[in-house]
Design an enzyme around this catalytic site. Structure first.
Site, PDB file in Angstrom:
ATOM      1  N   ARG A 123       0.832  -1.202   0.000  1.00  0.00           N
ATOM      2  CA  ARG A 123       0.000   0.000   0.000  1.00  0.00           C
ATOM      3  C   ARG A 123       0.868   1.255   0.000  1.00  0.00           C
ATOM      4  O   ARG A 123       1.818   1.356   0.765  1.00  0.00           O
ATOM      5  CB  ARG A 123      -0.908   0.033   1.222  1.00  0.00           C
ATOM      6  CG  ARG A 123      -1.807   1.271   1.211  1.00  0.00           C
ATOM      7  CD  ARG A 123      -2.768   1.294   2.351  1.00  0.00           C
ATOM      8  NE  ARG A 123      -3.624   2.481   2.252  1.00  0.00           N
ATOM      9  CZ  ARG A 123      -4.361   2.929   3.238  1.00  0.00           C
ATOM     10  NH1 ARG A 123      -4.378   2.303   4.390  1.00  0.00           N
ATOM     11  NH2 ARG A 123      -5.097   4.005   3.082  1.00  0.00           N
ATOM     12  N   ARG A 135      -7.975  -1.576  -0.186  1.00  0.00           N
ATOM     13  CA  ARG A 135      -6.644  -1.492   0.428  1.00  0.00           C
ATOM     14  C   ARG A 135      -6.053  -2.876   0.654  1.00  0.00           C
ATOM     15  O   ARG A 135      -6.755  -3.774   1.120  1.00  0.00           O
ATOM     16  CB  ARG A 135      -6.727  -0.771   1.774  1.00  0.00           C
ATOM     17  CG  ARG A 135      -6.882   0.728   1.611  1.00  0.00           C
ATOM     18  CD  ARG A 135      -7.555   1.346   2.790  1.00  0.00           C
ATOM     19  NE  ARG A 135      -9.002   1.144   2.656  1.00  0.00           N
ATOM     20  CZ  ARG A 135      -9.891   1.665   3.453  1.00  0.00           C
ATOM     21  NH1 ARG A 135      -9.538   2.398   4.453  1.00  0.00           N
ATOM     22  NH2 ARG A 135     -11.167   1.444   3.263  1.00  0.00           N
ATOM     23  N   ASP A 138      -4.539  -1.691   5.819  1.00  0.00           N
ATOM     24  CA  ASP A 138      -4.839  -0.415   6.457  1.00  0.00           C
ATOM     25  C   ASP A 138      -4.569  -0.590   7.944  1.00  0.00           C
ATOM     26  O   ASP A 138      -5.203  -1.424   8.595  1.00  0.00           O
ATOM     27  CB  ASP A 138      -6.306  -0.040   6.209  1.00  0.00           C
ATOM     28  CG  ASP A 138      -6.654   1.345   6.733  1.00  0.00           C
ATOM     29  OD1 ASP A 138      -5.752   2.189   6.810  1.00  0.00           O
ATOM     30  OD2 ASP A 138      -7.831   1.572   7.055  1.00  0.00           O
ATOM     31  N   ASP A 140      -4.647   1.438  11.377  1.00  0.00           N
ATOM     32  CA  ASP A 140      -5.098   2.658  12.039  1.00  0.00           C
ATOM     33  C   ASP A 140      -4.671   2.628  13.500  1.00  0.00           C
ATOM     34  O   ASP A 140      -4.924   1.655  14.212  1.00  0.00           O
ATOM     35  CB  ASP A 140      -6.621   2.798  11.969  1.00  0.00           C
ATOM     36  CG  ASP A 140      -7.099   3.261  10.610  1.00  0.00           C
ATOM     37  OD1 ASP A 140      -6.346   3.986   9.931  1.00  0.00           O
ATOM     38  OD2 ASP A 140      -8.226   2.899  10.234  1.00  0.00           O
TER      39      ASP A 140
END
Length: 196
Positions: A123, A135, A138, A140
């Site tokens: 990514r 994606r 990801d 977070d």
């Protein structure tokens, strides 16, 4: 009468999701492959944060990594025709956090490590043209204790946490194991469950 203020628990909460294949394979394989790398990155980051303040002392390196099960979730926002996501949440706690006060600089440093791991999975956030699009990975950073950060790189706690069932449900799963599961009781006349 005064009471000693209880030191807040310094827990890291991290969310991972993927819905397309990347350099490490399909979403499940990607998350499985990145799991030990995330743990290693957090461990090394924590030791570095402790070492700066305690060069002459034995560093408490104990961290506990609690992973939720994997969940399949519908995409939230973005294109309507993208595949479902595979999501998990990681909660990190332990004595190793006892000497590090949550701070913006350290949090951004950790987020930069997560961005490097996303690149390993294929990514590149800078080349993303579609907001909330597909994606390969990801990561977070959801929260670190009570720390509040608002920068271009990182916002803590995550600003849309309350809208993210793909974070809340896995996190609840982790916490329920630690605190004991709740038990639903049957509806009673005194407590109607139907909304008016």
């Amino acid at each position: 009468m005064t009471y000693a203020k209880e030191k807040p628990e310094l827990k890291l909460v991290i969310s991972l999701g993927a819905n397309i294949a990347g350099k490490l394979g399909d979403p499940i394989r990607t998350i499985a492959a990145i799991r030990p790398q995330i743990e290693k990155s957090i461990f090394e980051w924590n030791v570095a944060q402790n070492y700066k303040k305690n060069q002459d002392q034995e560093i408490d390196k104990s961290l506990t990594f609690k992973w939720s099960p994997l969940f399949e979730t519908d995409p939230l926002g973005g294109p309507t025709n993208q595949p479902n996501f595979i999501n998990t949440v990681l909660l990190v706690e332990g004595g190793g956090f006892s000497l590090v006060n949550p701070n913006e600089k350290a949090a951004i440093c950790l987020m930069e490590k997560f961005l490097e791991l996303e690149k390993i999975a294929g990514r590149d956030r800078k080349s993303m043209e579609i907001i909330w699009g597909p994606r390969s990975l990801d990561i977070d950073f959801i929260s670190w204790g009570e720390l509040q950060v608002n920068t271009e790189t990182l916002i803590l706690p995550h600003p849309r946490l309350s809208e993210r069932n793909f974070v809340l449900i896995p996190l609840t799963e982790i916490l329920s194991k630690a605190q004991g599961k709740t038990k639903r009781i049957n509806s009673q006349r005194i407590w109607p469950e139907k909304n008016s």
